[in-house]
Design a protein around this motif. Structure first.
Motif, PDB file in Angstrom:
ATOM      1  N   ASN A 184      -2.306 -13.578   5.894  1.00 38.97           N
ATOM      2  CA  ASN A 184      -3.094 -13.082   4.761  1.00 38.97           C
ATOM      3  C   ASN A 184      -4.301 -12.245   5.172  1.00 38.97           C
ATOM      4  O   ASN A 184      -5.141 -11.925   4.334  1.00 38.97           O
ATOM      5  CB  ASN A 184      -3.584 -14.279   3.926  1.00 38.97           C
ATOM      6  CG  ASN A 184      -2.444 -15.104   3.365  1.00 38.97           C
ATOM      7  OD1 ASN A 184      -1.818 -14.730   2.391  1.00 38.97           O
ATOM      8  ND2 ASN A 184      -2.161 -16.240   4.003  1.00 38.97           N
ATOM      9  N   ARG A 185      -4.380 -11.874   6.431  1.00 40.60           N
ATOM     10  CA  ARG A 185      -5.583 -11.217   6.924  1.00 40.60           C
ATOM     11  C   ARG A 185      -5.905  -9.939   6.153  1.00 40.60           C
ATOM     12  O   ARG A 185      -7.055  -9.701   5.769  1.00 40.60           O
ATOM     13  CB  ARG A 185      -5.414 -10.894   8.411  1.00 40.60           C
ATOM     14  CG  ARG A 185      -6.623 -10.239   9.049  1.00 40.60           C
ATOM     15  CD  ARG A 185      -6.438 -10.133  10.551  1.00 40.60           C
ATOM     16  NE  ARG A 185      -5.170  -9.471  10.868  1.00 40.60           N
ATOM     17  CZ  ARG A 185      -4.657  -9.400  12.095  1.00 40.60           C
ATOM     18  NH1 ARG A 185      -5.286  -9.984  13.104  1.00 40.60           N
ATOM     19  NH2 ARG A 185      -3.511  -8.777  12.305  1.00 40.60           N
ATOM     20  N   GLU A 186      -4.930  -9.111   5.872  1.00 39.62           N
ATOM     21  CA  GLU A 186      -5.189  -7.837   5.205  1.00 39.62           C
ATOM     22  C   GLU A 186      -5.435  -7.994   3.712  1.00 39.62           C
ATOM     23  O   GLU A 186      -5.977  -7.088   3.078  1.00 39.62           O
ATOM     24  CB  GLU A 186      -4.016  -6.888   5.439  1.00 39.62           C
ATOM     25  CG  GLU A 186      -3.829  -6.509   6.909  1.00 39.62           C
ATOM     26  CD  GLU A 186      -2.676  -5.547   7.102  1.00 39.62           C
ATOM     27  OE1 GLU A 186      -2.032  -5.179   6.091  1.00 39.62           O
ATOM     28  OE2 GLU A 186      -2.406  -5.172   8.259  1.00 39.62           O
ATOM     29  N   ALA A 187      -5.050  -9.131   3.132  1.00 38.48           N
ATOM     30  CA  ALA A 187      -5.201  -9.339   1.697  1.00 38.48           C
ATOM     31  C   ALA A 187      -6.522  -9.996   1.332  1.00 38.48           C
ATOM     32  O   ALA A 187      -6.870 -10.068   0.151  1.00 38.48           O
ATOM     33  CB  ALA A 187      -4.045 -10.181   1.161  1.00 38.48           C
ATOM     34  N   VAL A 188      -7.264 -10.475   2.312  1.00 39.21           N
ATOM     35  CA  VAL A 188      -8.532 -11.160   2.046  1.00 39.21           C
ATOM     36  C   VAL A 188      -9.653 -10.136   1.955  1.00 39.21           C
ATOM     37  O   VAL A 188      -9.883  -9.374   2.883  1.00 39.21           O
ATOM     38  CB  VAL A 188      -8.840 -12.195   3.147  1.00 39.21           C
ATOM     39  CG1 VAL A 188     -10.233 -12.785   2.946  1.00 39.21           C
ATOM     40  CG2 VAL A 188      -7.790 -13.302   3.146  1.00 39.21           C
ATOM     41  N   HIS A 189     -10.334 -10.124   0.805  1.00 39.46           N
ATOM     42  CA  HIS A 189     -11.413  -9.156   0.574  1.00 39.46           C
ATOM     43  C   HIS A 189     -12.723  -9.829   0.162  1.00 39.46           C
ATOM     44  O   HIS A 189     -13.632  -9.158  -0.305  1.00 39.46           O
ATOM     45  CB  HIS A 189     -10.992  -8.158  -0.508  1.00 39.46           C
ATOM     46  CG  HIS A 189      -9.727  -7.420  -0.180  1.00 39.46           C
ATOM     47  ND1 HIS A 189      -9.637  -6.517   0.867  1.00 39.46           N
ATOM     48  CD2 HIS A 189      -8.505  -7.467  -0.759  1.00 39.46           C
ATOM     49  CE1 HIS A 189      -8.408  -6.029   0.910  1.00 39.46           C
ATOM     50  NE2 HIS A 189      -7.701  -6.588  -0.069  1.00 39.46           N
ATOM     51  N   GLY A 190     -12.809 -11.118   0.327  1.00 38.85           N
ATOM     52  CA  GLY A 190     -14.045 -11.803  -0.029  1.00 38.85           C
ATOM     53  C   GLY A 190     -14.017 -13.247   0.426  1.00 38.85           C
ATOM     54  O   GLY A 190     -12.947 -13.818   0.689  1.00 38.85           O
ATOM     55  N   LEU A 191     -15.193 -13.844   0.492  1.00 41.54           N
ATOM     56  CA  LEU A 191     -15.322 -15.214   0.978  1.00 41.54           C
ATOM     57  C   LEU A 191     -14.608 -16.204   0.067  1.00 41.54           C
ATOM     58  O   LEU A 191     -14.018 -17.174   0.541  1.00 41.54           O
ATOM     59  CB  LEU A 191     -16.809 -15.579   1.097  1.00 41.54           C
ATOM     60  CG  LEU A 191     -17.132 -16.996   1.602  1.00 41.54           C
ATOM     61  CD1 LEU A 191     -16.574 -17.206   3.006  1.00 41.54           C
ATOM     62  CD2 LEU A 191     -18.638 -17.236   1.569  1.00 41.54           C
TER      63      LEU A 191
END
Length: 415
Positions: free
Chosen positions: A126-133
């Motif tokens: 999911n590294r590329e899909a995470v955009h926030g804490l």
């Protein structure tokens, strides 16, 4: 270690001795459930089951799809194992479980291994899909099912919605146990106490069915996130709690338990025969398309919900009796089943991630034997590592942090 305990004058006996006992049959049953869940997910991802316009691959595909009946086993087992010491306290007048050790046991059993999975899944799948804490904290805190877009981030974590439901039950159990004790503990006879607990649990089953009907409303659409919220699965947990009361009652006064549980004690294999019949009926699917994983209609979904509840009751009941039959012991506590049960939590946690690592997604295609071999082999390796490197060390902290036993066990009356 025996502990002599006392209770108020309303207790069945003024003094009871209890001891914690390990039931390997329950461990084996958990392993069976984990294998069933793994098989049905592999069957979906390999295209064995029907989905959208694709038909299932023969009756084998139909049977693999209906291994979803394995899911209720986890909830029934949780209700039984966790409520049993509370039920014993109500029925036999033994000391009530302490809440702090209870929560330490639950936290150390579930969270460390789960957090390892979350860390790996977030850093890889999911590294590329995470955009926030918040997208990271949500699964860490087991809140991923309570947001409508929860499925947008969570590859490799799809099955953990059941853990979120389990944790909600862990939090609610002491309150439920207190209410049931107030309602059932007033009776002097242990058999009456058991029956009062069962009556007290019946509204939870009704709530579960009512909420299930809500999730199948056409206005909810297909696969609504509300389908994964705890109320829908409350009935399965209540069934497990009912079995805990029956098991504790049989421990205290075997002749006073309801007739159904005496049948379970005397004819345990027949319970499994009936469970097999329920499973085959679910495969035939009286309402709906057999072998299809599409979201069911109201009628089809409610029929399945009933059959799954009945299956969980009949399958788990024989392993809850104080002295299981030799057939049950042989089937559930042999070395293979005990090993699978020991690593079952890791099997549950890692099998979806293994499919992603091997294939890149869960979409139906490919060879079932190949994907099954890869998923099972990889899951066993990671689950074994999880047990010995994470789960077992974490459980050993119970004695230091929570003043609770590090070994799995169930409180029983000392004989």
């Amino acid at each position: 270690m025996a502990i002599t305990t006392t209770r108020s004058p309303k207790a069945v006996s003024s003094t009871r001795s209890t001891q914690r006992r390990f039931f390997p049959e329950l461990e084996g049953m958990r392993g069976l459930a984990a294998m069933g869940v793994l098989c049905t997910h592999v069957a979906f991802s390999s295209g064995m089951v029907g989905f959208m316009d694709k038909e299932p691959n023969g009756f084998l595909g139909v049977m693999l799809q209906q291994l979803h009946v394995s899911l209720p086993i986890f909830f029934v087992l949780s209700g039984m194992l966790l409520y049993r010491p509370f039920a014993l306290a109500t029925i036999a007048g033994t000391r009530k479980p302490e809440i702090k050790p209870y929560f330490w046991r639950r936290a150390l059993r579930t969270l460390p291994a789960y957090w390892v999975l979350v860390a790996v899944a977030m850093l890889t799948l999911n590294r590329e899909a995470v955009h926030g804490l918040w997208q990271v904290l949500r699964p860490v805190l087991l809140l991923q099912v309570y947001q409508l877009d929860a499925r947008l981030v969570g590859q490799g974590l799809e099955q953990t919605w059941t853990l979120a439901t389990e944790v909600a039950f862990y939090a609610a159990l002491p309150l439920l146990a207190w209410a049931l004790d107030k309602f059932a503990g007033k009776a002097a006879d242990p058999g009456v106490r058991v029956r009062r607990i069962l009556w007290g649990l019946s509204p939870l089953v009704v709530i579960g069915f009512a909420y299930a009907a809500y999730t199948f409303l056409p206005s909810m659409g297909i696969y609504p996130i509300q389908n994964e919220w705890p109320p829908k699965w409350l009935g399965f947990i209540a069934v497990g709690m009912g079995l805990a009361a029956l098991s504790a009652g049989a421990d205290v006064a075997p002749d006073r338990v309801p007739a159904f549980y005496r049948f379970v004690q005397n004819k345990p294999v027949w319970c499994w025969v009936l469970a097999a019949g329920v499973y085959l009926l679910a495969c035939v699917r009286p309402i709906g398309e057999p072998g299809h994983a599409d979201y069911p209609s109201m009628a089809g979904g409610m029929t399945e919900h009933f059959l799954y509840t009945l299956f969980g009751l009949l399958l788990v009941a024989p392993v809850t009796v104080p002295n299981p039959s030799r057939a049950i012991v042989a089937a559930m506590s042999n070395p293979v089943m005990r090993f699978l049960g020991r690593i079952s939590y890791g099997l549950y946690l890692w099998h979806i991630a293994i499919i992603y690592f091997w294939r890149g997604d869960l979409m139906p295609r490919g060879s079932f034997p190949e994907l099954f071999a890869v998923t099972l082999g990889g899951s066993i390796v990671l689950a074994t590592a999880s047990f010995y490197l994470v789960e077992n060390p974490a459980m050993k902290l119970r004695e230091r942090l929570g003043k609770a036993s590090a070994t799995p066990s169930v409180e029983t009356i000392a004989k």
